[in-house]
Design an enzyme around this catalytic site. Sequence first.
Site, short mmCIF file in Angstrom:
data_model
loop_
_atom_site.label_atom_id
_atom_site.label_comp_id
_atom_site.label_asym_id
_atom_site.label_seq_id
_atom_site.Cartn_x
_atom_site.Cartn_y
_atom_site.Cartn_z
N GLU A 113 0.86 -1.17 0.00
CA GLU A 113 0.00 0.00 0.00
C GLU A 113 0.90 1.22 0.00
OE1 GLU A 113 -2.22 -3.25 1.96
OE2 GLU A 113 -0.39 -2.26 2.62
N TYR A 125 7.30 2.12 -7.95
CA TYR A 125 6.67 0.80 -7.91
C TYR A 125 6.22 0.36 -9.30
CZ TYR A 125 6.60 1.83 -2.89
OH TYR A 125 6.95 2.17 -1.61
#
Length: 161
Positions: A113, A125
Amino acid sequence: MTAPEHGFGPQSIRAMELEDLDAVQAIENAAQLTPWSTSHFRDCITNANYLCQVVTRDDDPVAFLILSRILDETHVLNVVVAPAWQRRGIARLMLEQAMDQARKDAMSVMYLEVRESNTGAQVLYRQLGFDVCGVRKNYYRKGDGHENAVLMQCLLSGGHK
């Protein structure tokens, strides 16, 4: 394990130890809006289902990574680089190493998250092969309110790197 230089001099990635807690807590407090407690870190270090690592420079921790591993899933719980060492490839180095190890250990997926407002981390990411797979409403505390978390996953068997 000694890692190659990434613009900040020689460093190594090693297992986090109880003796690192003061340094890890200082990094966490300096970099996070809602820092974990020392007891939370201690619990992670002593639990076999967690992988806790630090990146050191001159034997001093400058970053850390905490993962949980259950069955064939790995979850990035916390990845933090000390503010003075950010934007030098340290988080990328830690995550690439963790992803490589997860693949070797036959893990199929890695989750994390990230704060909706942390667009810089989201770019990293995505570069590492993570895709958005959901949103957790009001997941993070933020001042006197809350902020959504973007849930991301990387399918490790797909060969992303």
